[in-house]
Write an enzyme that holds these catalytic residues in place. Structure first.
Site, PDB file in Angstrom:
ATOM      1  N   ASP A  26       8.158   4.637  -5.279  1.00 11.73           N
ATOM      2  CA  ASP A  26       9.093   4.037  -4.651  1.00 11.73           C
ATOM      3  C   ASP A  26       9.243   2.608  -5.178  1.00 11.73           C
ATOM      4  O   ASP A  26      10.004   1.627  -4.574  1.00 11.73           O
ATOM      5  CB  ASP A  26       8.641   3.871  -3.024  1.00 11.73           C
ATOM      6  CG  ASP A  26       7.360   3.173  -2.820  1.00 11.73           C
ATOM      7  OD1 ASP A  26       6.799   2.595  -3.776  1.00 11.73           O
ATOM      8  OD2 ASP A  26       7.026   2.586  -1.770  1.00 11.73           O
ATOM      9  N   ASP A  30       0.668   0.488  -4.612  1.00  5.79           N
ATOM     10  CA  ASP A  30      -0.073   0.934  -3.418  1.00  5.79           C
ATOM     11  C   ASP A  30      -1.344   1.441  -3.663  1.00  5.79           C
ATOM     12  O   ASP A  30      -1.933   1.413  -4.747  1.00  5.79           O
ATOM     13  CB  ASP A  30       0.900   2.194  -2.965  1.00  5.79           C
ATOM     14  CG  ASP A  30       1.182   3.085  -3.924  1.00  5.79           C
ATOM     15  OD1 ASP A  30       0.208   3.620  -4.829  1.00  5.79           O
ATOM     16  OD2 ASP A  30       2.377   3.645  -4.134  1.00  5.79           O
ATOM     17  N   ASP A  99      -8.323  -9.803   1.751  1.00  2.00           N
ATOM     18  CA  ASP A  99      -7.623 -10.986   1.747  1.00  2.00           C
ATOM     19  C   ASP A  99      -7.627 -11.365   3.386  1.00  2.00           C
ATOM     20  O   ASP A  99      -7.259 -10.334   4.351  1.00  2.00           O
ATOM     21  CB  ASP A  99      -6.251 -11.257   1.263  1.00  2.00           C
ATOM     22  CG  ASP A  99      -5.813 -12.424   0.733  1.00  2.00           C
ATOM     23  OD1 ASP A  99      -5.880 -13.524   1.296  1.00  2.00           O
ATOM     24  OD2 ASP A  99      -5.699 -12.264  -0.637  1.00  2.00           O
ATOM     25  N   ASP A 207      -7.660 -17.060   3.006  1.00  2.00           N
ATOM     26  CA  ASP A 207      -6.523 -17.780   2.485  1.00  2.00           C
ATOM     27  C   ASP A 207      -6.192 -19.240   3.181  1.00  2.00           C
ATOM     28  O   ASP A 207      -6.574 -19.280   4.459  1.00  2.00           O
ATOM     29  CB  ASP A 207      -5.245 -16.908   3.039  1.00  2.00           C
ATOM     30  CG  ASP A 207      -3.790 -17.187   2.408  1.00  2.00           C
ATOM     31  OD1 ASP A 207      -3.616 -17.076   1.229  1.00  2.00           O
ATOM     32  OD2 ASP A 207      -2.959 -17.844   3.221  1.00  2.00           O
ATOM     33  N   GLU A 283     -10.090 -20.127  -0.102  1.00  2.34           N
ATOM     34  CA  GLU A 283      -9.006 -20.818  -0.760  1.00  2.34           C
ATOM     35  C   GLU A 283      -8.676 -22.286  -0.209  1.00  2.34           C
ATOM     36  O   GLU A 283      -8.280 -22.352   1.146  1.00  2.34           O
ATOM     37  CB  GLU A 283      -7.645 -20.179  -0.773  1.00  2.34           C
ATOM     38  CG  GLU A 283      -6.719 -20.501  -1.672  1.00  2.34           C
ATOM     39  CD  GLU A 283      -5.228 -20.371  -1.355  1.00  2.34           C
ATOM     40  OE1 GLU A 283      -4.337 -20.351  -2.048  1.00  2.34           O
ATOM     41  OE2 GLU A 283      -5.086 -20.295  -0.421  1.00  2.34           O
ATOM     42  N   HIS A 356      -2.154 -14.825  -8.257  1.00  2.00           N
ATOM     43  CA  HIS A 356      -1.006 -14.281  -7.885  1.00  2.00           C
ATOM     44  C   HIS A 356      -0.087 -15.604  -7.481  1.00  2.00           C
ATOM     45  O   HIS A 356       1.163 -15.323  -7.314  1.00  2.00           O
ATOM     46  CB  HIS A 356      -0.972 -13.426  -6.558  1.00  2.00           C
ATOM     47  CG  HIS A 356      -1.675 -14.041  -5.494  1.00  2.00           C
ATOM     48  ND1 HIS A 356      -2.636 -14.602  -5.262  1.00  2.00           N
ATOM     49  CD2 HIS A 356      -0.841 -14.328  -4.338  1.00  2.00           C
ATOM     50  CE1 HIS A 356      -2.761 -15.160  -4.209  1.00  2.00           C
ATOM     51  NE2 HIS A 356      -1.805 -15.062  -3.676  1.00  2.00           N
ATOM     52  N   ASP A 357      -0.510 -16.702  -7.328  1.00  2.66           N
ATOM     53  CA  ASP A 357       0.331 -17.982  -7.160  1.00  2.66           C
ATOM     54  C   ASP A 357       0.371 -19.031  -8.473  1.00  2.66           C
ATOM     55  O   ASP A 357       1.150 -19.743  -8.303  1.00  2.66           O
ATOM     56  CB  ASP A 357      -0.452 -18.890  -6.235  1.00  2.66           C
ATOM     57  CG  ASP A 357      -0.714 -18.164  -4.582  1.00  2.66           C
ATOM     58  OD1 ASP A 357       0.302 -17.095  -4.394  1.00  2.66           O
ATOM     59  OD2 ASP A 357      -1.571 -18.423  -4.130  1.00  2.66           O
TER      60      ASP A 357
HETATM   61  O1  TEU Z   1      -1.614 -19.923  -0.931  1.00  2.07           O
HETATM   62  C1  TEU Z   1      -1.760 -21.367  -0.544  1.00  2.07           C
HETATM   63  C2  TEU Z   1      -1.362 -22.538  -1.539  1.00  2.07           C
HETATM   64  O2  TEU Z   1      -1.924 -23.384  -1.317  1.00  2.07           O
HETATM   65  C3  TEU Z   1      -0.344 -22.192  -2.597  1.00  2.07           C
HETATM   66  O3  TEU Z   1      -1.083 -21.738  -4.069  1.00  2.07           O
HETATM   67  C4  TEU Z   1       0.705 -21.701  -2.423  1.00  2.07           C
HETATM   68  O4  TEU Z   1       0.914 -20.300  -2.847  1.00  2.07           O
HETATM   69  C5  TEU Z   1       2.081 -22.194  -3.097  1.00  2.07           C
HETATM   70  O5  TEU Z   1       2.174 -21.927  -4.375  1.00  2.07           O
HETATM   71  C6  TEU Z   1       2.109 -23.887  -2.803  1.00  2.07           C
HETATM   72  O6  TEU Z   1       3.020 -24.412  -3.590  1.00  2.07           O
HETATM   73  C7  TEU Z   1      -2.138 -19.047  -0.076  1.00  2.07           C
HETATM   74  C8  TEU Z   1      -1.607 -17.642  -0.959  1.00  2.07           C
HETATM   75  O7  TEU Z   1      -2.497 -17.395  -1.906  1.00  2.07           O
HETATM   76  C9  TEU Z   1      -0.280 -17.504  -0.889  1.00  2.07           C
HETATM   77  O8  TEU Z   1       0.273 -16.470  -1.959  1.00  2.07           O
HETATM   78  C10 TEU Z   1       0.684 -17.650   0.293  1.00  2.07           C
HETATM   79  O9  TEU Z   1       2.030 -17.716  -0.078  1.00  2.07           O
HETATM   80  C11 TEU Z   1       0.069 -18.796   1.014  1.00  2.07           C
HETATM   81  O10 TEU Z   1      -1.102 -19.051   0.985  1.00  2.07           O
HETATM   82  C12 TEU Z   1       0.593 -18.474   2.480  1.00  2.07           C
HETATM   83  O11 TEU Z   1      -0.168 -17.366   2.921  1.00  2.07           O
END
Ligand code: TEU
Length: 585
Positions: A26, A30, A99, A207, A283, A356-357
């Site tokens: 898809d 997953d 998470d 998170d 985090e 991932h951020d």
């Molecule tokens: O991220 C929180 C965070 O402080 C940042 O890294 C954020 O992703 C953003 O880039 C600020 O500019 C966590 C997660 O890792 C992120 O993927 C989520 O979007 C966020 O919390 C909300 O849950």
């Protein structure tokens, strides 16, 4: 018997499920895809898999907006497949960390549906509901209860006409903040966590856990009020454009007055009575070394470790993450060294350069010039994995994947990037400049499909991928690297194996050498009579010589070098981005 601090000699691998491997065609990764790829992770040697959210979610923020904590989203598979993943990991001696997103839920969560239904609903107080600012027309700009901006642009409050009040969301409007002041909320979260641990998961990555406690002041109506922020800096270091409108939320929501009380309570209610083997990592953006020590000092029984943000904020200017400022290797070195020293006596570091951020570490801290890409990926890994702390590998970093080189908005999917683009351009930043910032730091850089082979979709899916395949997937992919001893993947394998084999990597002291050298990154680790010397040239210049006169390095034995078939000594000139690990006699 498992030691309480087993995670000191462990390496964690982060899987962003949407982008890892798609088993049903898809176009979205997953659980089935992850299960099929476990041999790859086992071969890499990682101990723990941290899985970004797979719970039920409307996916406003790719799963960081959870509508049901107790179930798997059909997009990712089923609870049965999650059980299968746990069993497959455990059979390989690996662990699963989930998470935990409990600063907020999705606005589609049943708790929020109840909460928003009326002012006297029993769950009303589970979220932050506040009246409009007096003197303003409800629902119009300025009527928000406080001057807080959301990390994803726009105000942190959304007006709900059902009851004529606003609710708080530090992130997207689809992510209402839970009210941790309410003991029922906390007990509901702990019960949910206990159910997951009882099901077999081995811990949580929490998170934005530093945002759970907010500063409260007495309100005129007797209800505790959230105060305005000072109009100086922008909120959460994020990309809010209009600083004349949004106050600084950092002192009001980051590491608030009750945060350590909440985390200690969570520890008591969830972790204290369980046998060792669990991992907790918080985090914690905008968190200082002093705060990190409070979170991670084992004597305080809070968390095993936290993700600090100092080094990933070095290239952010006064206006936040999209206000990109130059950063040097010295800035990085000084920052990481401060954290090494600050958590040496008590507490523990998480070691990461990407997730991932964040943009890809090789583009941000190394060099994505094709001439240096591979070596710089190895050098960054060498330095990071040999620090004192627990290393985290973000999917694809072990292949040396660089940024995607986005040039157009239609290549992006991330809510943060899309909202920022609209807000920035509306407030006068040029589209070119805005796109340039998104290309360098946008989160989608890290979210392109994992390249497994050189086929059209990089072996990620048999269908059409939800976001484009990496432009370099034909060249940089798992199939090309797993059997090549000179690959970035093979280098990561050696680093991970070294941590397992040499207690000094996990437990040794850390001493930085050549603290102010702008190219050389060198340090000594020492434990139980064993010493390791790490030397790297974190520059593209050839022939860099490290002055190691303060170290006795006779009979140094090369354990890991980044140049294939070469056995250099510690003081030999370093090629661009060359890195070496020695055992000292
Ligand atoms: O991220 C929180 C965070 O402080 C940042 O890294 C954020 O992703 C953003 O880039 C600020 O500019 C966590 C997660 O890792 C992120 O993927 C989520 O979007 C966020 O919390 C909300 O849950």
């Amino acid at each position: 018997m498992t030691a309480r601090d087993w995670w000191k000699s462990a390496v964690v691998y982060q899987v962003y499920p949407r982008s890892f491997a798609d088993s049903n065609g898809d176009g979205v990764g997953d659980l089935g895809g992850i299960i099929e790829r476990l041999d790859y992770l086992e071969r890499l040697g990682v101990d723990v898999l941290w899985l970004s959210p797979v719970y039920r979610s409307p996916m406003a923020d790719n799963g960081y907006d959870i509508s049901d904590y107790e179930d798997v989203d059909p997009l990712f598979g089923s609870l049965a497949q999650l059980d299968e993943l746990i069993a497959e990991l455990h059979a390989r001696g690996m662990k699963l960390v989930m998470d935990l997103v409990v600063n907020h839920t999705s606005s589609a969560h049943a708790w929020f549906a109840e909460s928003r239904s009326s002012t006297d609903n029993p769950k009303r107080d589970w979220y932050w509901w506040r009246r409009p600012r007096p003197g303003f027309e409800p629902g119009t700009p300025g009527a928000e209860p406080t001057n807080w901006g959301s990390a994803f642009s726009g105000p942190a409050w959304t007006y709900d006409p059902t009851t004529g009040e606003y609710y708080l969301h530090l992130f997207a409007p689809e992510q209402p903040d839970l009210n941790w002041e309410n003991p029922e909320v906390r007990q509901a979260v702990y019960a949910m966590m206990n159910r997951w641990l009882d099901r077999g998961v081995d811990g949580f990555r929490m998170d934005v856990v530093c945002l759970l406690s907010k500063v409260l002041v007495d309100g005129p109506d007797g209800r505790p009020q959230l105060p305005d922020g000072r109009l100086e800096r922008d909120p959460l270091g994020a990309g809010v454009v209009d600083t004349s409108r949004y106050g600084d939320t950092t002192p009001l929501v980051v590491n608030g007055p009750r945060i350590h009380e909440f985390i200690q309570e969570m520890h008591r209610e969830v972790f204290a009575d369980r046998p060792p083997g669990v991992l907790t990592v918080g985090e914690t953006p905008a968190t200082t070394i002093e705060q990190a020590r409070l979170y991670t000092d084992p004597a305080r029984a809070e968390l095993d470790m936290v993700f600090q943000f100092e080094h990933v904020d070095l290239d952010s200017g006064p206006q936040g993450k999209w206000d990109i400022v130059p950063m040097t290797m010295l800035d990085l070195k000084h920052s990481l060294n401060r954290w090494q020293e600050g958590l040496a006596a008590a507490g523990w570091n998480s070691l990461y350069l990407g997730n991932h951020d964040q943009p890809r570490c090789v583009s941000r801290f190394g060099s994505d010039d094709p001439a240096h890409r591979q070596q710089s990926a190895k050098a960054l890994a060498t330095v990071l994995h040999l620090h004192r702390g627990t290393p985290y590998v973000y999917q694809g970093d072990e292949l040396g994947l660089p940024n995607a080189g986005f040039t157009r908005l239609d290549q992006l999917r991330d809510v943060e990037s899309l909202n920022y683009y609209a807000a920035a351009v509306a407030s006068g930043r040029s589209p070119e400049d805005t796109m340039g910032a998104l290309s360098r730091k946008g989160r989608d850089n890290a979210r392109l499909p994992m390249p497994w082979d050189a086929s059209a979709t990089g072996g990620f899916t048999s269908g059409s991928p939800w976001i484009e395949v990496h432009p370099l997937a034909g060249e940089i992919n798992a199939a090309a690297q797993v059997d090549d001893p000179a690959s970035v993947y093979a280098h990561y394998r050696r680093l991970i194996a070294l941590r397992h084999d040499e207690p000094v990597v996990a437990h040794g002291s850390f001493r930085m050498l050549l603290v102010d050298d702008p190219q050389v990154y060198a340090f000594v680790r020492e434990y139980d009579g064993v010493r390791l010397l790490v030397v790297a040239n974190l520059s593209s210049d050839p022939g860099v010589v490290a002055d190691l006169s303060e170290v006795a390095y006779d009979d140094a034995e090369l354990l890991i070098g980044s140049v294939q078939d070469a056995t250099p000594g510690p003081a030999d000139p370093l090629a661009p981005w060359e890195s070496r690990v020695f055992r000292l006699a």
